[in-house]
Design an enzyme around this catalytic site. Structure first.
Site, mmCIF file in Angstrom:
data_model
loop_
_atom_site.group_PDB
_atom_site.id
_atom_site.type_symbol
_atom_site.label_atom_id
_atom_site.label_comp_id
_atom_site.label_asym_id
_atom_site.label_seq_id
_atom_site.Cartn_x
_atom_site.Cartn_y
_atom_site.Cartn_z
ATOM 1 N N GLU A 113 0.848 -1.197 0.000
ATOM 2 C CA GLU A 113 0.000 0.000 0.000
ATOM 3 C C GLU A 113 0.877 1.238 0.000
ATOM 4 O O GLU A 113 2.024 1.185 0.422
ATOM 5 C CB GLU A 113 -0.830 0.063 1.296
ATOM 6 C CG GLU A 113 -1.943 -0.927 1.367
ATOM 7 C CD GLU A 113 -2.456 -1.067 2.787
ATOM 8 O OE1 GLU A 113 -2.479 -0.060 3.527
ATOM 9 O OE2 GLU A 113 -2.803 -2.186 3.151
ATOM 10 N N LYS A 115 2.169 4.573 1.569
ATOM 11 C CA LYS A 115 2.244 5.078 2.935
ATOM 12 C C LYS A 115 1.893 6.559 2.891
ATOM 13 O O LYS A 115 2.701 7.401 2.486
ATOM 14 C CB LYS A 115 3.645 4.860 3.512
ATOM 15 C CG LYS A 115 3.726 5.210 4.970
ATOM 16 C CD LYS A 115 5.039 4.714 5.559
ATOM 17 C CE LYS A 115 5.133 5.034 7.031
ATOM 18 N NZ LYS A 115 5.024 6.444 7.352
ATOM 19 N N ASP A 117 1.296 10.264 3.874
ATOM 20 C CA ASP A 117 2.016 11.107 4.822
ATOM 21 C C ASP A 117 1.053 12.067 5.526
ATOM 22 O O ASP A 117 0.885 13.210 5.129
ATOM 23 C CB ASP A 117 3.114 11.886 4.091
ATOM 24 C CG ASP A 117 4.140 12.430 5.069
ATOM 25 O OD1 ASP A 117 4.066 12.083 6.261
ATOM 26 O OD2 ASP A 117 5.005 13.203 4.631
ATOM 27 N N TYR A 222 -7.025 2.257 6.571
ATOM 28 C CA TYR A 222 -6.172 1.139 6.158
ATOM 29 C C TYR A 222 -6.237 -0.118 7.028
ATOM 30 O O TYR A 222 -5.533 -1.073 6.756
ATOM 31 C CB TYR A 222 -4.721 1.590 5.989
ATOM 32 C CG TYR A 222 -4.119 2.284 7.199
ATOM 33 C CD1 TYR A 222 -3.937 1.608 8.395
ATOM 34 C CD2 TYR A 222 -3.722 3.614 7.123
ATOM 35 C CE1 TYR A 222 -3.387 2.237 9.493
ATOM 36 C CE2 TYR A 222 -3.179 4.253 8.212
ATOM 37 C CZ TYR A 222 -3.013 3.559 9.395
ATOM 38 O OH TYR A 222 -2.472 4.188 10.485
ATOM 39 N N LYS A 311 10.835 3.224 3.274
ATOM 40 C CA LYS A 311 10.902 4.677 3.163
ATOM 41 C C LYS A 311 11.664 5.055 1.901
ATOM 42 O O LYS A 311 12.740 4.504 1.632
ATOM 43 C CB LYS A 311 11.632 5.261 4.381
ATOM 44 C CG LYS A 311 10.893 5.103 5.693
ATOM 45 C CD LYS A 311 9.596 5.903 5.680
ATOM 46 C CE LYS A 311 9.096 6.216 7.050
ATOM 47 N NZ LYS A 311 9.782 7.248 7.766
ATOM 48 N N CYS A 405 34.100 25.551 28.964
ATOM 49 C CA CYS A 405 32.655 25.375 28.812
ATOM 50 C C CYS A 405 31.984 26.677 28.355
ATOM 51 O O CYS A 405 32.181 27.723 28.982
ATOM 52 C CB CYS A 405 32.049 24.922 30.137
ATOM 53 S SG CYS A 405 30.253 24.873 30.104
ATOM 54 N N CYS A 408 29.690 27.871 31.469
ATOM 55 C CA CYS A 408 30.195 28.304 32.778
ATOM 56 C C CYS A 408 31.687 28.616 32.767
ATOM 57 O O CYS A 408 32.272 28.953 33.799
ATOM 58 C CB CYS A 408 29.887 27.253 33.840
ATOM 59 S SG CYS A 408 30.858 25.744 33.618
ATOM 60 N N CYS A 423 32.022 19.020 30.482
ATOM 61 C CA CYS A 423 32.161 20.016 31.529
ATOM 62 C C CYS A 423 31.852 19.301 32.842
ATOM 63 O O CYS A 423 30.798 18.688 32.978
ATOM 64 C CB CYS A 423 31.169 21.166 31.302
ATOM 65 S SG CYS A 423 30.968 22.224 32.748
ATOM 66 N N CYS A 428 27.422 23.975 36.863
ATOM 67 C CA CYS A 428 27.260 24.549 35.516
ATOM 68 C C CYS A 428 25.775 24.772 35.217
ATOM 69 O O CYS A 428 24.976 23.843 35.256
ATOM 70 C CB CYS A 428 27.876 23.624 34.473
ATOM 71 S SG CYS A 428 27.499 24.095 32.790
#
Ligand code: IVH
Length: 667
Positions: A113, A115, A117, A222, A311, A405, A408, A423, A428
């Site tokens: 079938e 698919k 969207d 479906y 897909k 970082c 901090c 870090c 932080c």
């Protein structure tokens, strides 16, 4: 009251309801308490039902849902709404086919079938009448969007047979409607929808059904929810034909295929032709046709083994890398993100992509200013595929990670055998906020309505420093925040309050102890029963537990061996946060219940428990829930409209309980 007075009162009520309703539902600024509004409404309904000549065409009682919806009710799905595993190419398809042959042999067929969207929808019919429509939600509980779905013309409100059933389908927005809608929005200076799927989902989540009505949505149905055999059907192909007969819109492009080569041909055909379709598809769904075969194959936790979603390959586009941004996660790990010149990829505009870690940047030699190829992995998550070296400007410097970082400024460290820079400053601010965000997230404490932005504000304003502070928040404090209305503040306080009752595993997971994921938290909670016992546990006590490894054990012990943490747990306790595991402990050797070690089949519609609740309760006493009736079944629990499974139980002489009996035995 005489006739004139009555008429006056009706006019007055109409006016009051319009004004208070508008203030409440549209402006989110209630003029009167809810109870007063309800009182007006009930008074009006009472008068109108006695004197229908006093029903004004615009009476608030006559609205199509609209004003009266203040949100969507949650509805548990009778049968969970699962998703499909994905296949991304011929190899994945071959693997899928091989697994199926290994389980059921060679004598079977597939149905292919398109698919669609859009978004998954469940529709319920009772005696042929459409009674409820819901979104997928988390698969177990969705949202009741009946009123909006009623505006979709391809959803029949009455079926051609007076039957009771649930069907599943995909609601979508046709390409034409999507284009027209976006044009209209541009003209009206409204934001465009990124793709038809978002537009459809956005339309169905409107509280005013008139909006959905204006959006030209459509649906393809479906599948039948639950057991198709209950309707004397033998296969998926038959079910689709039957759904057709009942008056549903099924997709005509389906095809039965007898080999994976034939499936491949179908895929190739639609890979080319999909652009000509009047709606978007994002792949092909391949399903094993016959129900007996589907039952033999069964399900994994998330999806059926008898189906897969192929897909279409991801679209790749070229853009410029404008910057590399570094964010600090809750464990202190630094994650680089590519900031891109926004481009349209596979249906949406992409401006950011995760670069995962420094190694990836080095491997692909990604530099700020480069021209890069991007795509969406699995059609969802944007990623940088490669740099177009031919277009690199001469003197672009290689990217270097910072030494300090960004949140901090403390020095970053690289922990042995880890790729990431980290870090390690426990103060932080970035780590703390990320930790708080994790704490309230859905799979942890699940505090409804407490999003990232609010957490960040609360932290910035100095209202929360650690997770315990959340439980000290007051409504007045929340009202100080930007864009926080009275109603949202009340809701948030209520949500925080409710979350205190969570069973221990959610709290434990929420604390964000390294290596303790959701599953680990559950196991530890079951084993120790409460936080204080767990806090006392030694590495040896932990590692004897099946599924708890050295790493997790070590991390747990280290976490609790800290005065700050002990104080935190004590504070949570004082603030009324539940520290115990409240799901019953399952230990088969200690259980002595009629259902312990028994196989139970649930069929038909349960009234008091959701399927999932029934399953959990049965499992708590050591029983197993199975999907099909066989000689091995010990008990069949039959709800309303139980079908073939009940018949089979009777034929095999298996005890049949009703729901009340089940509840009685479980208690
Ligand atoms: S069958 C057990 N058939 O794709 C799930 N799904 O993850 C059975 N979808 O959420 C799904 N078109 O919303 C099926 N012809 C089709 C479909 C379809 C679109 C969606 C569905 C589901 C997702 C798969």
């Amino acid at each position: 009251m005489d006739k004139v007075q009555l008429e006056e009162r009706v006019k007055e009520l109409n006016k009051l309801l319009h004004e208070t309703g508008y203030a409440y539902y549209v402006k989110d600024q209630p003029l009167v308490p809810d109870a007063v509004y309800d009182q007006y409404l009930n008074e009006l309904i009472a008068i109108e039902s006695e004197f229908p000549n006093l029903i004004y065409p615009d009476s608030p009682t006559q609205r199509v849902g609209g004003m009266i919806l203040q949100g969507f009710y949650k509805v548990p799905h009778t049968y969970p709404m699962l998703s499909l595993a994905n296949a991304f190419g011929r190899d994945d398809l071959d693997d899928f086919d091989r697994r199926i042959r290994a389980a059921i042999g060679d004598d079977f067929s597939y149905v292919c079938e398109l698919k669609i969207d859009g978004l998954a929808i469940s529709l319920s019919y009772e005696n042929g009448v459409f009674v409820r429509g819901a979104t997928r939600g988390d698969g177990r509980v969705g949202e009741d969007i009946t009123e909006n779905l009623k505006t979709i013309r391809s959803i029949p409100l009455r079926l051609k047979e007076p039957i009771t059933l649930e069907v599943r389908g995909e609601a979508y927005m046709p390409k034409k409607s999507f284009i027209a809608l976006n044009e209209f929005r541009v003209e009206n200076e409204e934001e465009k929808f990124a793709n038809p799927r978002n537009a459809a989902a956005g339309s169905l989540r409107q509280l005013d059904p008139k909006i959905a009505a204006s959006r030209n949505l459509a649906i393809f149905v479906y599948a039948i929810g639950g057991d198709g055999e209950a309707y004397q059907l033998d296969s998926h192909a038959q079910a689709l034909d039957y759904l057709d007969q009942l008056g549903f819109n099924t997709n005509p492009e389906r095809q039965t295929c007898h080999s994976i080569d034939e499936v491949q041909q179908y895929i190739e055909k639609w890979t080319d032709k999909r652009l000509d379709l009047p709606y978007e598809i994002d792949g092909i769904v391949v399903k094993v046709n016959r129900y007996v075969h589907q039952q033999d194959l069964g399900f994994t936790a998330k999806s059926p083994r008898w189906a897969t979603a192929y897909k279409f390959p991801a679209e790749e586009v070229v853009t410029t890398l404008l910057n590399i941004e570094l964010t600090v996660g809750r464990t202190g790990t630094l994650t680089p993100t590519a900031i891109l010149e926004p481009v349209q990829v596979a249906g949406s505009i992409v401006g950011r992509a995760s670069l995962h870690n420094e190694d990836l940047i080095r491997e692909k030699d990604i530099r700020i200013g480069d021209t890069v190829i991007i795509r969406k992995a699995g059609d969802i998550i944007p990623e940088v595929v490669a740099v177009v070296l031919a277009e690199r400007k001469e003197d672009l410097p290689a990217f270097k990670m910072p030494t300090h970082c960004p949140a901090c400024d403390s020095e970053l460290v690289r922990i042995e055998d880890e790729v990431a820079l980290r870090c390690v400053n426990p103060q932080c601010p970035a780590q703390i906020t990320e930790g708080l965000i994790h704490f309230v997230s859905r799979n942890a404490m699940n505090v409804d309505g407490l999003g990232e932005k609010v957490i960040e504000q609360l932290f910035r304003e100095g209202l929360i420093h650690d997770v315990a502070d959340l439980f000290t928040l007051t409504k007045d404090q929340l009202l100080e925040l930007e864009r926080m209305g009275d109603k949202s503040a009340s809701n948030l306080i209520a949500a925080i309050e409710v979350s205190k009752q969570n069973s221990m595993e959610r709290l434990l997971f929420g604390l964000g102890i390294r290596h303790v994921g959701e599953k680990g938290a559950k196991i530890l909670s079951e084993e120790f029963g409460d936080m204080k016992s767990l806090a006392q546990a030694t590495v040896d006590q932990l590692t004897v537990i099946h599924e708890i490894g050295d790493k997790m054990a070590d991390s747990v012990v280290r976490y609790f061996d800290n005065e700050e943490v002990q104080k935190l747990i004590q504070r949570l306790d004082t603030l009324g946060v539940n520290l115990s595991y409240t799901g019953k402990r399952v230990d088969l050797t200690n259980l002595d219940h009629v259902l312990t070690g028994k196989t139970i089949v649930l069929t038909g519609k349960l009234e008091k428990l959701t399927r999932q609740e029934a399953k959990e309760k049965i499992e708590q006493v050591g029983g197993t829930v199975s999907g099909s009736v066989s000689k091995k079944t010990d008990v069949v629990v039959a709800g309303e409209d139980a079908g073939s499974k009940l018949d089979k139980a009777r034929t095999l002489g298996i005890p049949v309980w009703d729901e009340n009996r089940l509840i009685e035995e479980l208690n």
